[in-house]
Design an enzyme around this catalytic site. Sequence first.
Site, PDB file in Angstrom:
ATOM      1  N   LYS A  58      73.228  -7.986  36.560  1.00  0.00           N
ATOM      2  CA  LYS A  58      74.127  -8.151  35.413  1.00  0.00           C
ATOM      3  C   LYS A  58      75.555  -8.379  35.896  1.00  0.00           C
ATOM      4  CE  LYS A  58      75.380  -5.677  31.154  1.00  0.00           C
ATOM      5  NZ  LYS A  58      75.107  -4.458  30.348  1.00  0.00           N
ATOM      6  N   SER A 110      73.923  -5.693  25.918  1.00  0.00           N
ATOM      7  CA  SER A 110      74.710  -6.666  26.652  1.00  0.00           C
ATOM      8  C   SER A 110      74.017  -7.165  27.922  1.00  0.00           C
ATOM      9  CB  SER A 110      76.076  -6.066  27.023  1.00  0.00           C
ATOM     10  OG  SER A 110      75.928  -4.941  27.863  1.00  0.00           O
ATOM     11  N   SER A 150      72.392  -1.179  25.767  1.00  0.00           N
ATOM     12  CA  SER A 150      72.514  -2.498  26.380  1.00  0.00           C
ATOM     13  C   SER A 150      71.383  -2.898  27.307  1.00  0.00           C
ATOM     14  CB  SER A 150      73.844  -2.600  27.136  1.00  0.00           C
ATOM     15  OG  SER A 150      74.920  -2.646  26.240  1.00  0.00           O
TER      16      SER A 150
END
Length: 452
Positions: free
Chosen positions: A78, A152, A176
């Site tokens: 990420k 996210s 997330s």
Amino acid sequence: MTTWVGRSATEIAAAVREKRATPREVVAEHLARIDRFDVRVGAFRRVRAEAALAEADEVASRADLDQLPLAGVPVAVKDNLPVRGESTRRGSAATPATPAAADHPAVARLRAAGAVVVGLTNVPELCVFGTTEGVYGTARTPWDLTRTAGGSSGGSAAAVAAGMVPIALGNDGMGSLRIPAANCGLIGLKPGTGVVPADGLGWFGLSENGPLATTAADARLMLSVLAGTAEHTTTEAELAVPEPSARTIAVSLKSPLLGTPVSLPYKRAAVEAARVLGGAGHHIRRSDPPYPLWLGTTSLAHWTAGTAVDAEGLDTRRLARRTRVHVAVGRRTERGVRGSGRREQLRAALEPFFAEHDVLLTPALARQGPAAAPWHERGWVRNLLTDTAYSPLTPPWNLTGWPALAMPFGTLPDGTPASVQLVGRPGSELELLDIVEQLEKLRPWRRTAPLV
């Protein structure tokens, strides 16, 4: 010819250790899949093709190759975690393009275990929202390219679901990991506080790094590497655990937030998962946690204040409008969050419930993820209402700091994966994965979306 795309990380690592595959051929196959499909999926902000192949060769030359838990396994990271030599943009034009001098500790542990970082994945700006889109692209669930991958950690989840990597690293501050895992038909585990290094994630200790995977064995293996407890393993069978002993499992279909009901398809998934677990010998009870009325405002305060801290030092004029408003709200809530005892109050309210129940089973989402759209160009209130309406079930467990995961179970009316959430007491990460493994055996799911 053996293809390694679609294989589990456990299978790939075993094959590399046993010299049935080389890290280069494994990584090259996955890079080819990224090149073919990511133009449609939008998982990656940066693909490290040349660097990844060079690092694959370095793994192949390691003297301890036959002992590496993730030997030659391609992994995506990420884009809010530093990767040595790469910029960390956090989905924003306001962040510097300076290359990181060192890996984040979680990334370093993956690399030390033999994994190869093939790229950095898309996130919403500053990892704030439950959909992933912005200046670097839009991440879509590979099961339905008209819908968001979630956020996210949306890019990481999309990459795994599309078979571009077998596992990916994400993090979870208000859901997330679990939200995109649910949208993309994956296992997404948020560990409890202190299990995995969370250096630099901020958000007042709400956010934790964790794995995205397609099998319980892969999630267990990746967690062991991230937590620093991994040992040499050779086969998937060695990672399997005995059938879990009977647990008392509470099933709750109630939304923690007033005014955000759970839709029928997600309720049905949780009810059916409970039925399967009851048939396997677990003790099933219908019971709702005592969510306090102030949970929604406390979640919002922490969510906005954490973003305000993350935005310090950035030129806010370069942030998207929704992010600027989020930061402005957070600057007003930050002082109250720092002096609040709400997290301790929430734990105290929920501890008696978990003294009576070993595990909580809920729907993972309240409804299907929204359309993949330019949400970053829309107003803050619209984003807030959309995110809250479909993902109200994840934030309580960041506030408590207890482990929680999302896993695929059943399907929605359009045939895309449904998902349920499991929550446990502190230290119960492996217990939760035991239950995932049991459900995986009893109701196996399709692991990779059928992209063509």
